[in-house]
Design a protein around this motif. Sequence first.
Motif, PDB file in Angstrom:
ATOM      1  N   VAL A  54       5.527   5.365   1.993  1.00  0.00           N
ATOM      2  CA  VAL A  54       5.047   6.717   1.691  1.00  0.00           C
ATOM      3  C   VAL A  54       6.161   7.528   1.063  1.00  0.00           C
ATOM      4  O   VAL A  54       7.316   7.482   1.513  1.00  0.00           O
ATOM      5  CB  VAL A  54       4.544   7.432   2.969  1.00  0.00           C
ATOM      6  CG1 VAL A  54       4.231   8.904   2.680  1.00  0.00           C
ATOM      7  CG2 VAL A  54       3.303   6.739   3.524  1.00  0.00           C
ATOM      8  N   ILE A  55       5.820   8.274   0.006  1.00  0.00           N
ATOM      9  CA  ILE A  55       6.754   9.196  -0.651  1.00  0.00           C
ATOM     10  C   ILE A  55       6.282  10.615  -0.389  1.00  0.00           C
ATOM     11  O   ILE A  55       5.110  10.943  -0.622  1.00  0.00           O
ATOM     12  CB  ILE A  55       6.809   8.951  -2.166  1.00  0.00           C
ATOM     13  CG1 ILE A  55       7.322   7.551  -2.470  1.00  0.00           C
ATOM     14  CG2 ILE A  55       7.689  10.001  -2.861  1.00  0.00           C
ATOM     15  CD1 ILE A  55       7.203   7.171  -3.942  1.00  0.00           C
ATOM     16  N   VAL A  56       7.171  11.469   0.101  1.00  0.00           N
ATOM     17  CA  VAL A  56       6.882  12.895   0.262  1.00  0.00           C
ATOM     18  C   VAL A  56       7.595  13.631  -0.851  1.00  0.00           C
ATOM     19  O   VAL A  56       8.824  13.620  -0.931  1.00  0.00           O
ATOM     20  CB  VAL A  56       7.347  13.419   1.639  1.00  0.00           C
ATOM     21  CG1 VAL A  56       7.070  14.917   1.753  1.00  0.00           C
ATOM     22  CG2 VAL A  56       6.642  12.663   2.758  1.00  0.00           C
ATOM     23  N   THR A  57       6.852  14.252  -1.748  1.00  0.00           N
ATOM     24  CA  THR A  57       7.434  14.903  -2.920  1.00  0.00           C
ATOM     25  C   THR A  57       7.822  16.347  -2.606  1.00  0.00           C
ATOM     26  O   THR A  57       7.334  16.933  -1.633  1.00  0.00           O
ATOM     27  CB  THR A  57       6.452  14.893  -4.099  1.00  0.00           C
ATOM     28  OG1 THR A  57       5.315  15.712  -3.779  1.00  0.00           O
ATOM     29  CG2 THR A  57       5.982  13.477  -4.402  1.00  0.00           C
ATOM     30  N   PRO A  58       8.687  16.944  -3.437  1.00  0.00           N
ATOM     31  CA  PRO A  58       9.051  18.356  -3.228  1.00  0.00           C
ATOM     32  C   PRO A  58       7.806  19.238  -3.270  1.00  0.00           C
ATOM     33  O   PRO A  58       6.918  19.045  -4.097  1.00  0.00           O
ATOM     34  CB  PRO A  58       9.979  18.655  -4.399  1.00  0.00           C
ATOM     35  CG  PRO A  58      10.518  17.333  -4.819  1.00  0.00           C
ATOM     36  CD  PRO A  58       9.406  16.358  -4.570  1.00  0.00           C
TER      37      PRO A  58
ATOM     38  N   GLU B  91       2.492   0.508 -12.068  1.00  0.00           N
ATOM     39  CA  GLU B  91       3.153  -0.374 -13.030  1.00  0.00           C
ATOM     40  C   GLU B  91       3.926  -1.486 -12.329  1.00  0.00           C
ATOM     41  O   GLU B  91       4.096  -2.572 -12.882  1.00  0.00           O
ATOM     42  CB  GLU B  91       4.107   0.440 -13.908  1.00  0.00           C
ATOM     43  CG  GLU B  91       3.423   1.379 -14.882  1.00  0.00           C
ATOM     44  CD  GLU B  91       2.549   0.638 -15.881  1.00  0.00           C
ATOM     45  OE1 GLU B  91       3.063  -0.251 -16.586  1.00  0.00           O
ATOM     46  OE2 GLU B  91       1.331   0.930 -15.927  1.00  0.00           O
ATOM     47  N   ARG B  92       4.386  -1.212 -11.109  1.00  0.00           N
ATOM     48  CA  ARG B  92       5.166  -2.209 -10.368  1.00  0.00           C
ATOM     49  C   ARG B  92       4.317  -3.075  -9.454  1.00  0.00           C
ATOM     50  O   ARG B  92       4.838  -3.815  -8.628  1.00  0.00           O
ATOM     51  CB  ARG B  92       6.272  -1.515  -9.579  1.00  0.00           C
ATOM     52  CG  ARG B  92       7.307  -0.865 -10.498  1.00  0.00           C
ATOM     53  CD  ARG B  92       8.479  -0.261  -9.736  1.00  0.00           C
ATOM     54  NE  ARG B  92       9.460   0.285 -10.660  1.00  0.00           N
ATOM     55  CZ  ARG B  92      10.595   0.881 -10.296  1.00  0.00           C
ATOM     56  NH1 ARG B  92      10.886   1.007  -9.008  1.00  0.00           N
ATOM     57  NH2 ARG B  92      11.429   1.344 -11.208  1.00  0.00           N
ATOM     58  N   GLY B  93       3.017  -2.985  -9.596  1.00  0.00           N
ATOM     59  CA  GLY B  93       2.134  -3.914  -8.903  1.00  0.00           C
ATOM     60  C   GLY B  93       1.727  -3.544  -7.504  1.00  0.00           C
ATOM     61  O   GLY B  93       1.362  -4.421  -6.704  1.00  0.00           O
ATOM     62  N   ALA B  94       1.764  -2.248  -7.164  1.00  0.00           N
ATOM     63  CA  ALA B  94       1.320  -1.837  -5.834  1.00  0.00           C
ATOM     64  C   ALA B  94      -0.142  -2.240  -5.623  1.00  0.00           C
ATOM     65  O   ALA B  94      -0.964  -2.171  -6.542  1.00  0.00           O
ATOM     66  CB  ALA B  94       1.469  -0.327  -5.670  1.00  0.00           C
ATOM     67  N   ALA B  95      -0.454  -2.674  -4.404  1.00  0.00           N
ATOM     68  CA  ALA B  95      -1.824  -3.095  -4.113  1.00  0.00           C
ATOM     69  C   ALA B  95      -2.782  -1.925  -4.166  1.00  0.00           C
ATOM     70  O   ALA B  95      -3.942  -2.068  -4.563  1.00  0.00           O
ATOM     71  CB  ALA B  95      -1.869  -3.765  -2.741  1.00  0.00           C
ATOM     72  N   SER B  96      -2.314  -0.748  -3.731  1.00  0.00           N
ATOM     73  CA  SER B  96      -3.130   0.459  -3.758  1.00  0.00           C
ATOM     74  C   SER B  96      -2.210   1.660  -3.708  1.00  0.00           C
ATOM     75  O   SER B  96      -1.037   1.554  -3.340  1.00  0.00           O
ATOM     76  CB  SER B  96      -4.111   0.499  -2.579  1.00  0.00           C
ATOM     77  OG  SER B  96      -3.404   0.548  -1.346  1.00  0.00           O
ATOM     78  N   CYS B  97      -2.747   2.808  -4.065  1.00  0.00           N
ATOM     79  CA  CYS B  97      -1.985   4.056  -4.008  1.00  0.00           C
ATOM     80  C   CYS B  97      -2.930   5.194  -3.667  1.00  0.00           C
ATOM     81  O   CYS B  97      -3.971   5.362  -4.318  1.00  0.00           O
ATOM     82  CB  CYS B  97      -1.285   4.338  -5.332  1.00  0.00           C
ATOM     83  SG  CYS B  97      -0.259   5.837  -5.303  1.00  0.00           S
TER      84      CYS B  97
ATOM     85  N   ARG C  86       0.861  -1.180   0.000  1.00  0.00           N
ATOM     86  CA  ARG C  86       0.000   0.000   0.000  1.00  0.00           C
ATOM     87  C   ARG C  86       0.900   1.234   0.000  1.00  0.00           C
ATOM     88  O   ARG C  86       1.663   1.451   0.938  1.00  0.00           O
ATOM     89  CB  ARG C  86      -0.894  -0.006   1.229  1.00  0.00           C
ATOM     90  CG  ARG C  86      -1.811  -1.214   1.339  1.00  0.00           C
ATOM     91  CD  ARG C  86      -2.379  -1.344   2.734  1.00  0.00           C
ATOM     92  NE  ARG C  86      -1.327  -1.537   3.732  1.00  0.00           N
ATOM     93  CZ  ARG C  86      -1.543  -1.576   5.047  1.00  0.00           C
ATOM     94  NH1 ARG C  86      -2.776  -1.433   5.521  1.00  0.00           N
ATOM     95  NH2 ARG C  86      -0.540  -1.746   5.892  1.00  0.00           N
ATOM     96  N   VAL C  87       0.818   2.023  -1.061  1.00  0.00           N
ATOM     97  CA  VAL C  87       1.721   3.156  -1.256  1.00  0.00           C
ATOM     98  C   VAL C  87       0.965   4.471  -1.086  1.00  0.00           C
ATOM     99  O   VAL C  87      -0.146   4.633  -1.615  1.00  0.00           O
ATOM    100  CB  VAL C  87       2.380   3.109  -2.658  1.00  0.00           C
ATOM    101  CG1 VAL C  87       3.261   4.335  -2.892  1.00  0.00           C
ATOM    102  CG2 VAL C  87       3.194   1.826  -2.811  1.00  0.00           C
ATOM    103  N   GLY C  88       1.568   5.399  -0.363  1.00  0.00           N
ATOM    104  CA  GLY C  88       1.021   6.740  -0.237  1.00  0.00           C
ATOM    105  C   GLY C  88       1.964   7.752  -0.857  1.00  0.00           C
ATOM    106  O   GLY C  88       3.180   7.604  -0.763  1.00  0.00           O
ATOM    107  N   VAL C  89       1.417   8.760  -1.496  1.00  0.00           N
ATOM    108  CA  VAL C  89       2.221   9.811  -2.122  1.00  0.00           C
ATOM    109  C   VAL C  89       1.701  11.153  -1.633  1.00  0.00           C
ATOM    110  O   VAL C  89       0.522  11.472  -1.825  1.00  0.00           O
ATOM    111  CB  VAL C  89       2.173   9.746  -3.659  1.00  0.00           C
ATOM    112  CG1 VAL C  89       3.024  10.862  -4.266  1.00  0.00           C
ATOM    113  CG2 VAL C  89       2.653   8.385  -4.156  1.00  0.00           C
ATOM    114  N   MET C  90       2.560  11.927  -1.003  1.00  0.00           N
ATOM    115  CA  MET C  90       2.194  13.244  -0.517  1.00  0.00           C
ATOM    116  C   MET C  90       2.610  14.289  -1.559  1.00  0.00           C
ATOM    117  O   MET C  90       3.799  14.515  -1.783  1.00  0.00           O
ATOM    118  CB  MET C  90       2.876  13.535   0.818  1.00  0.00           C
ATOM    119  CG  MET C  90       2.609  12.476   1.880  1.00  0.00           C
ATOM    120  SD  MET C  90       0.850  12.335   2.279  1.00  0.00           S
ATOM    121  CE  MET C  90       0.752  10.644   2.881  1.00  0.00           C
TER     122      MET C  90
END
Length: 361
Positions: A255-259, A215-221, A196-200
């Motif tokens: 989780v990814i925190v973007t600029p 594309e890499r098969g994450a269960a959710s985003c 489960r991936v989160g993107v801020m």
Amino acid sequence: MTDVAPPAVARPGALQGSPSAGRAVVWHGGEVDVVTARLPLCRPREVLVAMSLATVCGCVRAQIAEHGRGTAPITLGHEGVGIVVAVGAGARSISGGALQPGQRIVWLSQVACGACARCRAGRRDECRAASHIGAGADAGDLLLSGTFGSHLLLPAGTAVEEVPAWAPDALVAPAGCAVARAAAALDRLGPVAGQRVGVMGAGLVGLAAAAIAAERGAASCVLVDPDPVRRSRALAFGADLALDVDVRAPACDAVIVTPGAGAGARAALSALGRGGVLALLGPLAPGAGSVDLAAVARAGWNVVGVRGLDPRHLVTAVDVLVSTHAVRPWTSLVAAPVPLERAATALLKSDAAASRTSLVP
């Protein structure tokens, strides 16, 4: 327009009928000027590119703010796509093929030195002496050192990748910075299949991160962003859910925190599950907050910073853009281009919610 006349040089291997002079948008730390300069000779492994389209990313606006009180002249810009005009001896693409005039290419915004211990060990994204396209002071033939111009001189060691002739400029132009940075963040997370991936942050970097995760098969985003316009387009790029920063996000494994995520960064810790991975893509915006080290220890989080880029990230960027162009509206993220003469307005314009500003010669 200001005329600048560095020493005239020959350009062996140039395309027939190509001009002998180019134009560049130069930032003087308070004003923008369009100058002219003779096209330089390519030294070994350098590549001279005729710009087709340059995109204006947040890195450039941060650079302008940083140097706003005065600086040596700089030709800004690092994202873009163009046509090879001339090459120096030994210039090759990432795949190893010799570069030739007429090829259509994109490039990585970061240039590794190739000589330090980290580069020799294959860790070019961690290069101790890395330089960046469009970040050096201009002098002589270096006037063409950024993408905001008619031509760009890529220094030796720049990672270059050829792109298909059919691919629109707006599709591939952001590959070397925004999309490559998203690829770098996903690499730091490790395998995300079934996670489960989160993107801020739902800017171009965040949307690219969501697309690569899918594309890499994450269960959710789930994408988190305060702006409704940016949230509205998230689902088209692989997100299953798009939330405001005030809404508690579901638990995530990574989780990814973007600029520029700002307040969204603070939501990252509340969304990250025990034993999760938090990837921070700098520079973080004001209001991003800080990481509570005690909380990191209690939850067993792995916190990683994402700063450098590797040629493999450009390969991933081009691949995801080209392979998903039919199902992801990438070109909608880049606004209709404006000419170099309107660069001053374009550079100072905020694109927090709008499509990426772009320039054409």
